[in-house]
Design a protein around this motif. Structure first.
Motif, PDB file in Angstrom:
ATOM      1  N   ALA A   1       8.276   9.378   2.174  1.00 27.19           N
ATOM      2  CA  ALA A   1       7.911   9.915   3.486  1.00 27.19           C
ATOM      3  C   ALA A   1       6.445  10.360   3.488  1.00 27.19           C
ATOM      4  CB  ALA A   1       8.833  11.077   3.843  1.00 27.19           C
ATOM      5  N   ALA A   2       6.008  10.935   2.367  1.00 29.08           N
ATOM      6  CA  ALA A   2       4.630  11.428   2.303  1.00 29.08           C
ATOM      7  C   ALA A   2       3.623  10.278   2.333  1.00 29.08           C
ATOM      8  CB  ALA A   2       4.443  12.251   1.029  1.00 29.08           C
ATOM      9  N   ALA A   3       4.070   9.089   1.933  1.00 27.73           N
ATOM     10  CA  ALA A   3       3.139   7.955   1.857  1.00 27.73           C
ATOM     11  C   ALA A   3       3.150   7.092   3.119  1.00 27.73           C
ATOM     12  CB  ALA A   3       3.484   7.082   0.652  1.00 27.73           C
ATOM     13  N   LEU A   4       4.180   7.267   3.947  1.00 23.15           N
ATOM     14  CA  LEU A   4       4.240   6.467   5.177  1.00 23.15           C
ATOM     15  C   LEU A   4       3.232   7.011   6.187  1.00 23.15           C
ATOM     16  CD1 LEU A   4       8.115   6.038   5.557  1.00 23.15           C
ATOM     17  CD2 LEU A   4       6.470   4.196   5.199  1.00 23.15           C
ATOM     18  N   PRO A   5       2.727   6.154   7.069  1.00 22.20           N
ATOM     19  CA  PRO A   5       1.779   6.648   8.068  1.00 22.20           C
ATOM     20  C   PRO A   5       2.458   7.619   9.024  1.00 22.20           C
ATOM     21  CG  PRO A   5       2.396   4.381   8.508  1.00 22.20           C
ATOM     22  CD  PRO A   5       2.985   4.726   7.179  1.00 22.20           C
ATOM     23  N   PRO A   6       1.685   8.494   9.673  1.00 22.31           N
ATOM     24  CA  PRO A   6       2.283   9.548  10.491  1.00 22.31           C
ATOM     25  C   PRO A   6       3.230   9.002  11.564  1.00 22.31           C
ATOM     26  CG  PRO A   6      -0.112   9.756  10.392  1.00 22.31           C
ATOM     27  CD  PRO A   6       0.224   8.525   9.664  1.00 22.31           C
ATOM     28  N   GLU A   7       2.913   7.832  12.116  1.00 19.47           N
ATOM     29  CA  GLU A   7       3.780   7.349  13.196  1.00 19.47           C
ATOM     30  C   GLU A   7       5.162   6.962  12.689  1.00 19.47           C
ATOM     31  OE1 GLU A   7       0.962   6.033  12.271  1.00 19.47           O
ATOM     32  OE2 GLU A   7       0.980   3.832  12.261  1.00 19.47           O
ATOM     33  N   ALA A   8       5.296   6.824  11.342  1.00 18.24           N
ATOM     34  CA  ALA A   8       6.599   6.479  10.775  1.00 18.24           C
ATOM     35  C   ALA A   8       7.467   7.705  10.602  1.00 18.24           C
ATOM     36  CB  ALA A   8       6.415   5.798   9.430  1.00 18.24           C
TER      37      ALA A   8
ATOM     38  N   ASN B   1       0.828  -1.212   0.000  1.00 15.00           N
ATOM     39  CA  ASN B   1       0.000   0.000   0.000  1.00 15.00           C
ATOM     40  C   ASN B   1       0.857   1.254   0.000  1.00 15.00           C
ATOM     41  OD1 ASN B   1      -2.332  -1.460  -0.011  1.00 15.00           O
ATOM     42  ND2 ASN B   1      -2.605  -1.404   2.206  1.00 15.00           N
ATOM     43  N   VAL B   2       1.920   1.237   0.820  1.00 12.17           N
ATOM     44  CA  VAL B   2       2.794   2.417   0.901  1.00 12.17           C
ATOM     45  C   VAL B   2       3.446   2.675  -0.456  1.00 12.17           C
ATOM     46  CG1 VAL B   2       4.933   3.308   1.911  1.00 12.17           C
ATOM     47  CG2 VAL B   2       3.209   2.242   3.381  1.00 12.17           C
TER      48      VAL B   2
END
Ligand SMILES: Nc1ncnc2c1ncn2[C@@H]1O[C@H](COP(=O)(O)OP(=O)(O)OP(=O)(O)O)[C@@H](O)[C@H]1O
Ligand SMILES: [Mg+2]
Length: 478
Positions: free
Chosen positions: A400-407, A380-381
């Motif tokens: 970075a823009a596609a990773l979830p916020p906690e990443a 998905n990422v």
């Protein structure tokens, strides 16, 4: 291109003038009074630039001839031609012979040369940049190509890590045997993919592969789903229906998420596994099938057995071969091949995707997160990053823009803030600022376990900017 500037002129005073001029600019100079000697010298020395007189005296080869020969021997070497007249004809001939510039010997020679040399420097700089870029692109393409080849893997299972190789070996070994297989692993690790691979590699490959998610159906319905029912077996059973075991006859039945079945139901499954016989719900006929069962769960069956929620006899029967899939976090070295594979698949599926390659930094960014949702989440990422990106090469920022916020490393840093920094208000402002910057850099290093690339990212600096501060503040581990 390095080395001296080579000056070729038959007039000693011009040679002297050129040498003075270039030496004053910090350059080394090699002078020749004829073209042949210059060519001989250049055949085994490097030079940065050649300044060549057009008219090299009676009986000598002309500057144009020398220029042509140099051009064909050393195509990268820039040549400036000097002439006494400065006619248009001379200029055209010089440029056709491959000179980068053309200058008349007149009282302004010095100024003109300075301008011309600056021009040549810009051309050289440009050529160097282009070569570097070409090298980088070649390298990038080679890496991506290697990954793509590795990604074109067996039965759609991608990965090069020892643990995934081990999985592949087990699949190949157990596939031909008419015995159950138990596939274990956290969510999204590829359990269904493995089940399909086992089927594909078995002699049953051309027979049906039937799947059922045991957790998605209430148990009262599960029985009818698996074994079928006779007409009127229950309200709504208006017709006789074949169950999954019958549909899978001759082939493979994938029992997904078997971890939550009741003990009674587990006993029924065990009986079918043992005897390959069952009755439809409300039926009396005993139906004989030939079904290979592959079961999967992300539950810990050892714990379930210890707590009396899973039958050890069913476990033993299913566990003829156990294939345990590792969490993606335990094999982050597979992330590049997987990301490359998902990019290639996405490009096939979706038209108008611009991204063709993944940069090294983007690979690092992909691998900087631990994917609780495992391979499915990585997929998905990758797709999100690729879909939102606009260039041909995927960048770390796209990822970075596609990773979830906690990443986002920055997210954890901002909550920590600058607590722990000891400011000394008595110092001059510059020193206080430096002290704070040094503290921030060290703090980022500690947070990233001294991985400088990540520390740079955390601070929003380029790697070079970070390295500069790293050296300035002496931030080595001790
Ligand atoms: N090694 C792999 N190579 C390529 N694709 C993979 C791999 N592992 C998983 N995938 C992909 O990840 C997704 C999830 O895989 P799959 O459905 O097999 O996982 P699962 O373990 O059954 O998940 P769940 O526990 O949620 O049912 C699918 O799109 C699958 O194609
Ligand atoms: Mg699954």
């Amino acid at each position: 291109m390095s080395g001296p500037i080579v000056c070729v002129d038959d007039q000693p005073e011009v040679r002297r003038l050129l040498a003075e001029l270039f030496r004053a600019r910090g350059r080394e100079v090699m002078s020749f009074d004829n073209g042949e000697d210059a060519i001989a010298w250049l055949s085994n020395h490097e030079a940065e630039l050649v300044v060549l007189d057009l008219d090299l005296g009676a009986g000598r080869r002309t500057g144009i001839e020398i220029c042509r020969e140099l051009r064909s021997r050393l195509p990268e070497l820039p040549i400036i031609i000097l002439t006494g007249h400065g006619t248009i004809d001379d200029a055209v001939i010089a440029v056709k012979a491959g000179a980068v510039d053309f200058i008349t010997k007149d009282p302004y020679l010095e100024d003109k040369l300075a301008i011309s040399v600056e021009k040549v420097e810009r051309i050289l700089e440009h050529a160097r940049d282009r070569r570097r870029l070409e090298d980088e692109n070649r390298e990038l393409r080679a890496t991506n190509e290697k990954l793509r080849r590795a990604a074109g893997r067996r039965w759609a299972i991608v990965g090069d890590s020892p643990s995934i190789r081990n999985v592949m070996t087990k699949i190949e070994r157990v596939a031909p045997l008419p015995r159950p297989v138990l596939v274990l692993g956290p969510r999204g690790t590829g359990k269904e993919l493995v089940a399909r691979a086992v089927h594909t590699l078995s002699p049953r490959a051309s027979e049906p592969f039937i799947t059922i998610n045991c957790a998605a159906v209430a148990e009262s319905l599960l029985e009818s789903e698996l074994f079928g029912h006779e007409e009127g077996a229950f309200t709504g059973a208006t017709k006789q229906k074949e169950g999954k075991f019958e549909l899978a006859d001759g082939g493979t039945l994938f029992l997904d998420e078997i971890g939550n079945m009741s003990m009674e139901f587990q006993a029924k499954i065990l009986r079918v596994l043992e005897y390959q016989r069952f009755e439809r719900v409300a039926g009396s006929e005993s139906i004989q099938v030939n079904v290979r069962v592959i079961a999967a769960t992300n539950a810990d069956l050892k714990v379930a057995m210890a707590e009396g929620r899973f039958r050890p006899d069913l476990y033993d029967r299913l566990a003829f071969e156990v294939i345990q899939l590792p969490a993606l976090a335990a094999r982050l070295d597979d992330v590049p091949v997987l990301a490359t594979y998902f990019l290639a698949r996405f490009r096939q599926e979706v038209a108008g995707i611009t991204v063709r390659e993944i940069s090294a930094e983007a690979f690092d960014a992909f691998a900087s997160y631990d994917y609780p949702g495992n391979v499915r989440e990585l997929k998905n990422v990758v797709e999100r990053a690729v879909y939102m990106a606009s260039g041909e090469v995927l960048t770390a920022a796209d990822v970075a823009a596609a990773l979830p916020p906690e990443a986002q490393l920055g997210a954890s840093a901002s909550t920590a803030g600058a607590s722990g920094f000891q400011d000394d208000a008595r110092l001059p402002l510059g020193e206080r600022v430096d002290a704070f910057e040094s503290w921030l850099c060290r703090d980022a290093l500690e947070r990233t376990r001294f991985r400088q690339k990540e520390a740079a990212q955390l601070l929003g600096l380029t790697y070079d900017q970070f390295r500069q501060r790293y050296r300035k503040y002496g931030l080595g581990k001790d």
